[in-house]
Design an enzyme around this catalytic site. Sequence first.
Site, PDB file in Angstrom:
ATOM      1  N   GLU A   4       0.795  -1.261  -0.010  1.00  0.00           N
ATOM      2  CA  GLU A   4       0.181   0.038   0.004  1.00  0.00           C
ATOM      3  C   GLU A   4       0.942   1.427   0.056  1.00  0.00           C
ATOM      4  O   GLU A   4       1.686   1.501   0.853  1.00  0.00           O
ATOM      5  CB  GLU A   4      -1.027  -0.091   1.046  1.00  0.00           C
ATOM      6  CG  GLU A   4      -1.924  -1.080   1.352  1.00  0.00           C
ATOM      7  CD  GLU A   4      -3.141  -1.192   0.271  1.00  0.00           C
ATOM      8  OE1 GLU A   4      -3.141  -0.099  -0.493  1.00  0.00           O
ATOM      9  OE2 GLU A   4      -3.657  -2.009   0.105  1.00  0.00           O
TER      10      GLU A   4
ATOM     11  N   CYS B 290      -7.229  -1.316   8.680  1.00  0.00           N
ATOM     12  CA  CYS B 290      -5.778  -1.496   7.937  1.00  0.00           C
ATOM     13  C   CYS B 290      -5.386  -0.068   7.540  1.00  0.00           C
ATOM     14  O   CYS B 290      -4.412   0.389   8.077  1.00  0.00           O
ATOM     15  CB  CYS B 290      -5.818  -2.158   6.881  1.00  0.00           C
ATOM     16  SG  CYS B 290      -6.117  -4.125   7.233  1.00  0.00           S
TER      17      CYS B 290
END
Length: 209
Positions: free
Chosen positions: A85, A149
């Site tokens: 990410e 998250c």
Amino acid sequence: MDKPRRPVVVTGFGPFGEHAVNASWIAVQELEKLGLGDDVDLYVYEIPVEYQTVQRLIPALWKKHSPQLVVHVGLSGMATTITLEKCGHNVGYKGLDNCRFCPGSQCCVEGGPECIDSIIDMDTVCKRVSTLGLDVTVTISKDAGRYLCDFTYYTSLYQSHGRSAFVHVPPLGKPYTAEQLGRSLQAIIEEMLHVLDHSEGQINCRHEH
């Protein structure tokens, strides 16, 4: 001369929803068995899927270890690859956590920037790991999902001025084993540290945008 030891913190998440076993924490435990080499002190933590705990715990981990890097590992039920990410988002947290809580403001840091990028070039990490011949696929994402998250990632990026990373893993056996996930994390984090070393001289205020 001995290289100074580098503290690295890696976190996984505890159970939530239908995921009685969270692949992210299993992967982190596998990584702990493998280690990150002689010059890294690896500290691992299991984070409960609770917004308020995250807000308290992340600053505490930075304070306790002054880590060179913090890597958060999370589970994505939709993922079929290991996903790096690039950034964390501040706003849009509507999903209830394990305590049936969600932030009233629906954001991580009131008044914080909308999005914070990691100072680690995930494209470079992805390319390098993909050449190592590991039997996994690594991809890149700019949307960590607006749940715990993403919330954890943003909180950590804000705290660390971008010196954090987030890796999403698929559920165990879909398609990777715990061992494959652990080995992949080891390779990914070693590359992240490598990229970090090489970018230290060039860090500017990229996270200020």
